[in-house]
Write a protein that holds these residues in place. Structure first.
Motif, mmCIF file in Angstrom:
data_model
loop_
_atom_site.group_PDB
_atom_site.id
_atom_site.type_symbol
_atom_site.label_atom_id
_atom_site.label_comp_id
_atom_site.label_asym_id
_atom_site.label_seq_id
_atom_site.Cartn_x
_atom_site.Cartn_y
_atom_site.Cartn_z
ATOM 1 N N VAL A 185 0.903 -0.864 0.417
ATOM 2 C CA VAL A 185 0.131 -0.137 -0.195
ATOM 3 C C VAL A 185 1.053 1.290 0.146
ATOM 4 C CG1 VAL A 185 -1.517 1.218 0.852
ATOM 5 C CG2 VAL A 185 -2.024 -0.621 0.956
ATOM 6 N N LEU A 186 0.603 2.254 -0.474
ATOM 7 C CA LEU A 186 1.029 3.755 -1.021
ATOM 8 C C LEU A 186 0.364 4.205 -0.751
ATOM 9 C CD1 LEU A 186 3.434 5.059 -1.279
ATOM 10 C CD2 LEU A 186 2.653 5.768 -3.897
ATOM 11 N N PRO A 222 0.244 14.934 9.118
ATOM 12 C CA PRO A 222 0.279 14.048 8.662
ATOM 13 C C PRO A 222 0.663 13.393 10.634
ATOM 14 C CG PRO A 222 1.491 15.244 7.439
ATOM 15 C CD PRO A 222 0.356 15.906 7.761
ATOM 16 N N ASP A 223 1.573 14.414 11.131
ATOM 17 C CA ASP A 223 1.542 14.029 12.682
ATOM 18 C C ASP A 223 0.119 13.550 13.128
ATOM 19 O OD1 ASP A 223 4.583 15.132 11.915
ATOM 20 O OD2 ASP A 223 3.359 16.957 13.324
ATOM 21 N N ASP A 224 -0.795 13.796 13.058
ATOM 22 C CA ASP A 224 -2.112 12.846 13.042
ATOM 23 C C ASP A 224 -2.731 11.897 12.543
ATOM 24 O OD1 ASP A 224 -4.787 13.130 14.467
ATOM 25 O OD2 ASP A 224 -5.799 13.006 12.569
ATOM 26 N N ILE A 225 -1.891 11.274 11.466
ATOM 27 C CA ILE A 225 -1.796 9.886 10.184
ATOM 28 C C ILE A 225 -1.227 9.473 11.179
ATOM 29 C CG2 ILE A 225 -1.825 9.189 9.020
ATOM 30 C CD1 ILE A 225 -2.544 11.536 7.039
ATOM 31 N N ARG A 226 0.187 9.921 11.696
ATOM 32 C CA ARG A 226 1.138 8.935 11.856
ATOM 33 C C ARG A 226 0.993 9.074 13.433
ATOM 34 N NH1 ARG A 226 5.086 12.706 11.482
ATOM 35 N NH2 ARG A 226 5.648 11.653 10.062
ATOM 36 N N ASP A 251 3.374 -3.848 4.969
ATOM 37 C CA ASP A 251 4.298 -3.470 3.789
ATOM 38 C C ASP A 251 2.839 -1.991 3.097
ATOM 39 O OD1 ASP A 251 5.996 -3.399 1.308
ATOM 40 O OD2 ASP A 251 5.313 -4.610 0.148
ATOM 41 N N VAL A 252 3.557 -1.121 3.973
ATOM 42 C CA VAL A 252 2.368 0.029 3.806
ATOM 43 C C VAL A 252 3.498 1.484 3.907
ATOM 44 C CG1 VAL A 252 0.743 1.535 4.380
ATOM 45 C CG2 VAL A 252 0.468 -0.613 4.920
ATOM 46 N N HIS A 253 3.273 1.703 3.165
ATOM 47 C CA HIS A 253 4.547 3.537 2.560
ATOM 48 C C HIS A 253 4.632 4.432 2.507
ATOM 49 C CE1 HIS A 253 7.500 0.032 0.014
ATOM 50 N NE2 HIS A 253 6.845 -0.585 1.765
ATOM 51 N N PHE A 254 4.387 5.268 3.359
ATOM 52 C CA PHE A 254 3.851 6.856 4.078
ATOM 53 C C PHE A 254 4.609 7.612 2.632
ATOM 54 C CE2 PHE A 254 1.711 4.243 6.866
ATOM 55 C CZ PHE A 254 0.977 4.718 6.770
ATOM 56 N N ILE A 255 3.415 9.054 1.993
ATOM 57 C CA ILE A 255 4.449 10.107 1.491
ATOM 58 C C ILE A 255 4.041 11.054 2.866
ATOM 59 C CG2 ILE A 255 4.820 11.275 -0.344
ATOM 60 C CD1 ILE A 255 4.402 9.259 -2.271
ATOM 61 N N PRO A 256 4.764 11.722 3.848
ATOM 62 C CA PRO A 256 4.344 12.977 4.355
ATOM 63 C C PRO A 256 3.725 13.855 3.816
ATOM 64 C CG PRO A 256 5.945 12.412 4.857
ATOM 65 C CD PRO A 256 5.561 10.871 4.058
ATOM 66 N N GLY A 257 3.104 14.957 4.314
ATOM 67 C CA GLY A 257 3.175 16.317 3.790
ATOM 68 C C GLY A 257 2.203 16.699 2.828
ATOM 69 N N VAL A 292 -3.626 5.122 -1.359
ATOM 70 C CA VAL A 292 -4.347 6.013 -0.822
ATOM 71 C C VAL A 292 -3.828 8.203 -0.562
ATOM 72 C CG1 VAL A 292 -5.865 6.483 2.166
ATOM 73 C CG2 VAL A 292 -5.187 4.306 0.670
ATOM 74 N N ILE A 293 -4.845 8.458 -1.177
ATOM 75 C CA ILE A 293 -4.880 9.574 -1.026
ATOM 76 C C ILE A 293 -5.767 10.381 -0.292
ATOM 77 C CG2 ILE A 293 -4.926 11.918 -2.491
ATOM 78 C CD1 ILE A 293 -3.040 9.958 -3.610
ATOM 79 N N ASP A 294 -4.806 11.292 1.342
ATOM 80 C CA ASP A 294 -5.237 11.918 2.026
ATOM 81 C C ASP A 294 -5.075 12.586 2.669
ATOM 82 O OD1 ASP A 294 -7.070 12.220 4.587
ATOM 83 O OD2 ASP A 294 -6.268 10.044 5.743
ATOM 84 N N THR A 295 -6.315 13.997 2.011
ATOM 85 C CA THR A 295 -7.217 13.921 0.946
ATOM 86 C C THR A 295 -6.865 14.949 -0.186
ATOM 87 O OG1 THR A 295 -7.178 16.115 1.858
ATOM 88 C CG2 THR A 295 -8.337 14.067 2.985
ATOM 89 N N SER A 296 -7.769 14.686 -1.195
ATOM 90 C CA SER A 296 -7.820 15.564 -2.413
ATOM 91 C C SER A 296 -6.999 17.089 -1.678
ATOM 92 C CB SER A 296 -8.411 15.475 -2.828
ATOM 93 O OG SER A 296 -8.853 16.279 -4.414
ATOM 94 N N ALA A 297 -7.664 17.476 -1.296
ATOM 95 C CA ALA A 297 -7.565 19.111 -0.969
ATOM 96 C C ALA A 297 -6.122 19.117 -0.720
ATOM 97 C CB ALA A 297 -8.241 19.783 0.318
ATOM 98 N N ALA A 298 -5.398 18.110 -0.302
ATOM 99 C CA ALA A 298 -4.087 18.616 0.002
ATOM 100 C C ALA A 298 -3.284 18.193 -0.983
ATOM 101 C CB ALA A 298 -3.417 17.446 0.929
#
Length: 353
Positions: A82-83, A90-94, A112-118, A143-149
Motif C-alpha cells: 500500500v502507498l 501527517p502528524d495526526d495520521i502518524r 508493507d505500507v509506505h507513506f508520503i508525508p506532507g 490512498v490519497i488523504d486528502t484530495s485537497a492536500a
C-alpha cells in the motif's frame, strides 16, 4: 484490424484504427477486485465525507487490511503493498497509525505500507511520484488523504482545474502493480455525497462512495456514479483507543480512534434481514407501498415499522437498487434485479445497523 486513417511514414500524426468485434473483445480482462464486490484494481474512487466522519480512520483500516490480506466484513481482500499519501495533518495520521498497529497487533517495522508525508502539488511532482513508486513498488492500493492536500489550482470550484486534478490522480492507477486508488475527499458545497469539484471531478473517476455517520457507526455507501456491481452499505464502528504503550510529551497515554469493520456478513441470517427481504418483496410485487412492504417482510405497518422500512428503502435507493415511481410507491431498478441474480445473499445484507 483495418486502418481508418493512413499516414505517410514521415508524418508525426498517430494512426487511428478500427477494431473488429473479435479484436476489440480479445483485450477483455476479468475484473480484479482489491476488496471483493466493491473496489477494483486499476480503478479510482472517491471516499467523500465531512470532517469528523471517520475518513482517515477508515482509510487507515483499509490500508492495514490490504497489507495484511485480512477480510473486510466477510468480503475477501487481496493482499498487497500500500502507498499512503499522508497530506492532511501527517502528524495526526502518524499517531493514528501507531495506535492502529497496537490495536491490531501488526508490526510497524514489517507491514508493507509506505507513506508520503506532507502536502504538495501532485500535478507538479507526478513525475517524481512515479519514479519513487517504480523504485519502491509495486502497489495494490494507493490512498490519497486528502484530495485537497494535493490540489495545485486556485479554485476547487473551477471545472477546468478540478478536471485536470482528477486526471492527474487517475494516472496513479498506472503505477507499478496497477493499484486501486482511493481519494479521500471533502464534500462539495451543494451536497454531502458529492466530492469537491462536482461533476468535473466525478466525470474523471470510476466511482464515488460516501460516508454517513450516526453516533459511533459509519456506513460506506455507494453513490449513483459508480462503475461496478451494486453493493449495500459497509458498516464500521468508531471505537476510542487508549494506548498502553505510546505516551504524549507529559507521559500521558495517547488516545485515538479506530474504525472496526462490521461483523462478518456470512454470520447474519438473510431470512431475518429486512433489507434483503425488501429486495425480494419488491421483486414479487412491484410498486408496493411502504405499508405493503412492511407486511411482506413481517414488520407491523405502524408508524415505527413504516419508518424502519422507509430507512431501508432510502438506503436501497441511494445504492441504486430501488426507486419511487408514480404515487410514491417503490419498485426494483435494473441494478436491484442484477443484485438479486448475480450476488450471493450474504453480499446483499446491510451493514449499516
Amino acid at each position: 484490424m483495418s486502418e481508418l486513417i493512413e499516414r505517410s511514414k514521415n508524418s508525426a500524426s498517430p494512426k487511428v484504427h478500427i477494431l473488429t468485434s473479435k479484436d476489440f473483445s480479445a483485450a477483455w480482462k476479468p475484473p480484479g477486485y482489491l476488496i471483493d464486490g466493491i473496489f477494483q484494481k486499476r480503478y479510482i474512487y472517491a471516499i467523500t465525507a465531512r470532517a469528523g466522519s471517520g475518513k482517515t480512520a477508515i482509510a487507515l483500516t483499509l490500508a492495514a487490511h490490504v497489507a495484511l490480506g485480512l477480510p473486510l466484513g466477510g468480503r475477501a481482500v487481496e493482499k498487497g503493498p500500500v502507498l499512503y499519501f499522508a497530506g492532511e495533518n501527517p502528524d495526526d495520521i502518524r499517531t493514528r497509525w501507531v495506535m492502529l498497529a497496537e490495536a491490531m497487533s501488526f508490526n510497524l517495522k514489517s507491514i508493507d505500507v509506505h507513506f508520503i508525508p506532507g502536502s504538495f502539488s501532485i500535478e507538479d511532482l507526478i513525475g517524481e511520484v512515479q519514479k519513487a513508486a517504480r523504485a519502491n513498488g509495486p502497489y495494490s492500493l494507493v490512498v490519497i488523504d486528502t484530495s485537497a492536500a494535493y490540489f495545485s489550482g486556485e479554485d476547487d470550484n473551477s471545472n477546468v482545474e478540478m478536471k485536470r486534478h482528477a486526471a492527474t490522480l487517475r494516472s496513479l492507477v498506472n503505477l507499478p502493480g496497477g493499484p486501486c486508488v482511493l481519494v479521500c475527499s471533502h464534500p462539495s458545497k451543494t451536497g454531502k455525497e458529492l466530492p469537491r469539484g462536482g461533476s468535473a471531478f466525478l466525470n474523471e473517476i470510476d466511482g464515488n462512495t460516501f460516508l454517513e455517520r450516526k453516533a459511533n457507526t459509519v456506513s460506506l455507501k455507494q453513490h449513483e456514479k459508480f462503475r461496478g456491481p451494486p453493493f449495500l452499505p459497509v458498516g464500521f464502528e468508531l471505537v476510542p483507543l487508549t494506548s498502553s504503550k505510546w505516551r504524549d510529551a507529559r507521559g500521558r497515554p495517547i488516545k485515538s480512534v479506530r474504525a472496526i469493520p462490521a461483523a462478518n456478513d456470512n454470520q447474519r441470517n438473510p431470512k431475518t434481514d429486512p433489507n434483503h427481504e425488501i429486495l425480494h418483496a419488491l421483486l414479487k410485487k412491484p410498486d408496493s407501498s411502504i405499508a405493503e412492504i412492511a407486511r411482506a417482510v413481517g414488520i407491523e405497518p405502524n408508524p415505527s415499522g413504516r419508518s424502519k422500512v422507509n430507512r431501508s428503502l432510502l438506503d436501497l435507493g441511494k445504492a441504486g437498487m430501488a426507486e419511487q415511481g408514480n404515487g410514491r410507491h417503490w419498485h426494483l431498478t435494473n441494478r436491484g434485479r442484477q443484485a438479486l441474480s448475480d450476488q450471493p445473499p450474504e453480499q446483499l445484507l446491510a451493514a449499516n445497523r
